[in-house]
Design a protein around this motif. Structure first.
Motif, mmCIF file in Angstrom:
data_model
loop_
_atom_site.group_PDB
_atom_site.id
_atom_site.type_symbol
_atom_site.label_atom_id
_atom_site.label_comp_id
_atom_site.label_asym_id
_atom_site.label_seq_id
_atom_site.Cartn_x
_atom_site.Cartn_y
_atom_site.Cartn_z
ATOM 1 N N LEU A 167 0.986 -1.176 0.098
ATOM 2 C CA LEU A 167 0.142 0.047 -0.127
ATOM 3 C C LEU A 167 0.859 1.208 -0.155
ATOM 4 O O LEU A 167 0.672 2.191 -0.603
ATOM 5 N N ARG A 168 1.812 1.249 0.758
ATOM 6 C CA ARG A 168 2.920 2.390 1.001
ATOM 7 C C ARG A 168 3.362 2.711 -0.609
ATOM 8 O O ARG A 168 3.627 3.925 -0.908
ATOM 9 N N LEU A 169 3.792 1.603 -1.334
ATOM 10 C CA LEU A 169 4.412 1.705 -2.887
ATOM 11 C C LEU A 169 3.413 2.557 -3.654
ATOM 12 O O LEU A 169 3.462 3.218 -4.459
ATOM 13 N N ASP A 170 1.830 2.082 -3.332
ATOM 14 C CA ASP A 170 1.016 2.581 -4.226
ATOM 15 C C ASP A 170 0.788 4.115 -3.777
ATOM 16 O O ASP A 170 0.265 5.041 -4.608
ATOM 17 N N ALA A 171 1.120 4.440 -2.591
ATOM 18 C CA ALA A 171 0.766 5.775 -2.015
ATOM 19 C C ALA A 171 1.882 6.657 -2.738
ATOM 20 O O ALA A 171 1.636 7.846 -2.972
ATOM 21 N N GLY A 172 3.059 6.026 -3.137
ATOM 22 C CA GLY A 172 4.091 7.110 -3.688
ATOM 23 C C GLY A 172 3.657 7.076 -5.250
ATOM 24 O O GLY A 172 4.016 8.257 -5.723
ATOM 25 N N ARG A 173 3.228 6.086 -5.694
ATOM 26 C CA ARG A 173 2.619 6.137 -7.341
ATOM 27 C C ARG A 173 1.413 7.165 -7.482
ATOM 28 O O ARG A 173 1.397 7.813 -8.357
ATOM 29 N N TYR A 174 0.663 7.208 -6.575
ATOM 30 C CA TYR A 174 -0.730 7.996 -6.640
ATOM 31 C C TYR A 174 -0.810 8.957 -5.199
ATOM 32 O O TYR A 174 -2.040 8.609 -4.501
ATOM 33 N N PRO A 175 -0.061 9.734 -4.971
ATOM 34 C CA PRO A 175 -0.109 10.710 -4.031
ATOM 35 C C PRO A 175 -1.311 11.472 -3.888
ATOM 36 O O PRO A 175 -1.857 11.999 -2.780
ATOM 37 N N ASP A 176 -2.165 11.620 -4.824
ATOM 38 C CA ASP A 176 -3.340 12.514 -4.964
ATOM 39 C C ASP A 176 -4.698 11.782 -5.053
ATOM 40 O O ASP A 176 -5.722 12.333 -5.363
ATOM 41 N N ASP A 177 -4.717 10.298 -4.761
ATOM 42 C CA ASP A 177 -5.877 9.744 -4.551
ATOM 43 C C ASP A 177 -6.467 9.853 -3.593
ATOM 44 O O ASP A 177 -6.044 9.320 -2.514
ATOM 45 N N PRO A 178 -7.744 10.471 -3.541
ATOM 46 C CA PRO A 178 -8.321 10.984 -2.350
ATOM 47 C C PRO A 178 -8.946 9.553 -1.789
ATOM 48 O O PRO A 178 -9.400 9.402 -0.461
ATOM 49 N N GLN A 179 -9.243 8.481 -2.557
ATOM 50 C CA GLN A 179 -9.752 7.241 -1.841
ATOM 51 C C GLN A 179 -8.709 6.484 -1.259
ATOM 52 O O GLN A 179 -8.905 5.940 -0.121
ATOM 53 N N LEU A 180 -7.536 6.363 -1.606
ATOM 54 C CA LEU A 180 -6.353 5.758 -0.870
ATOM 55 C C LEU A 180 -5.971 6.565 0.402
ATOM 56 O O LEU A 180 -5.656 6.101 1.529
ATOM 57 N N ALA A 181 -6.252 7.981 0.309
ATOM 58 C CA ALA A 181 -6.093 8.815 1.563
ATOM 59 C C ALA A 181 -7.167 8.468 2.407
ATOM 60 O O ALA A 181 -6.771 8.311 3.876
ATOM 61 N N ALA A 182 -8.439 8.089 2.105
ATOM 62 C CA ALA A 182 -9.310 7.642 2.877
ATOM 63 C C ALA A 182 -9.444 6.600 3.644
ATOM 64 O O ALA A 182 -9.451 6.229 4.717
ATOM 65 N N LEU A 183 -8.791 5.509 2.721
ATOM 66 C CA LEU A 183 -8.343 3.939 3.319
ATOM 67 C C LEU A 183 -7.371 4.197 4.269
ATOM 68 O O LEU A 183 -7.668 3.672 5.358
#
Length: 287
Positions: free
Chosen positions: A179-195
């Motif tokens: 998940l941390r790797l995805d956070a680096g790829r998509y730092p502006d994803d609001p749904q990832l931030a919410a998760l």
């Protein structure tokens, strides 16, 4: 402090001067791991240059310097990718909030795997397609609300996962690293931030693992599962990247031929034959 700063500090903290062949400087060390000046020396850059990078002010850093820093820190391939994503956010960051769709041919493929649990994972570890054997082995994704069809949510907030995965702690650490790797790829994803926010509020274990800044890409290996119907299973898993479908990976489980687990997997397949087909609609968008 930026994500880049925290990542670089966490990687420095893993290493001691002795680990990299340096003689420790005199005096009491206020923080664990390498000091900035020691890392700069190893990478062949000035302390001021490295400090600017760690403070998030190194947007124009060259690839050769990044490689030197990665070498000095002993970064893995996934960690190197993560560092590059943090320093140079790509167009991928803008794709984070787009609906995820599985191609019909991919759904047909996994549906044809009668005795092989198979599912497709998209961004932020959302499970966006599955076959009946995946549901029988890991849980009925079709019956779950959309936001719960997520590997991280399942591991940390579904109590059944602790019974299902024999090595739950290892599985949890892997999931956070993915998940941390995805956070680096998509730092502006609001749904990832919410998760991440929900998991941080509801799970102390997630908070502690998230703070390590470990990153890892999905690959292959062995999982030990204790299934409520057929009992213990030792299964090999493989991760196959779908190159034409950005951010999507196909994951399969199988047992060694002739093993007790192979027989148990066949029993599980037979048990599911009478069940209602709970596969996803092939082209349905998932949040």
């Amino acid at each position: 402090m930026t994500e880049l700063s925290e990542f670089l500090r966490s990687r420095r903290a893993r290493l001691s001067p002795e680990d990299v062949g340096l003689t420790p400087h005199g005096g009491r060390r206020r923080v664990p791991g390498l000091r900035r000046e020691e890392l700069a020396q190893l990478a062949g850059v000035s302390v001021a240059y490295y400090t600017r990078l760690e403070q998030g002010r190194g947007q124009n850093v060259s690839s050769s310097v990044l490689d030197a820093i990665a070498d000095a820190l002993g970064l893995s391939r996934a960690e190197r990718d993560h560092l590059n994503h943090l320093v140079r956010p790509s167009r991928a960051r803008k794709a984070g909030a787009r609906p995820q769709r599985v191609r019909p041919a991919v759904q047909q493929l996994i549906d044809s795997m009668d005795n092989v649990p198979a599912y497709v994972v998209g961004r932020r570890l959302d499970v966006i397609a599955w076959n009946r054997m995946a549901c029988a082995l890991l849980g009925d994704y079709a019956a779950a609300p959309a936001h719960q069809r997520n590997m991280a949510w399942q591991i940390f907030l579904d109590p059944a996962s602790r019974e299902l995965y024999v090595e739950w702690e290892r599985k949890a650490a892997d999931i956070v690293a993915f998940l941390r790797l995805d956070a680096g790829r998509y730092p502006d994803d609001p749904q990832l931030a919410a998760l991440v926010g929900e998991l941080s509020v509801k799970s102390q274990e997630f908070r502690e693992l998230w703070a390590t800044h470990d990153v890892q890409d999905k690959g292959f290996g062995v999982k030990r599962i204790h299934h409520p119907v057929v009992g213990p299973l030792t299964l090999a898993y493989e991760t196959l990247v779908l190159p034409s479908d950005a951010g999507q990976q196909l994951i399969t489980y199988h047992a060694e031929p002739g093993s007790t687990s192979a027989e148990s997997l066949r029993l599980l397949a037979s048990w599911t034959l009478g069940a209602t087909d709970s596969r996803t609609d092939a082209a349905r968008p998932t949040a």
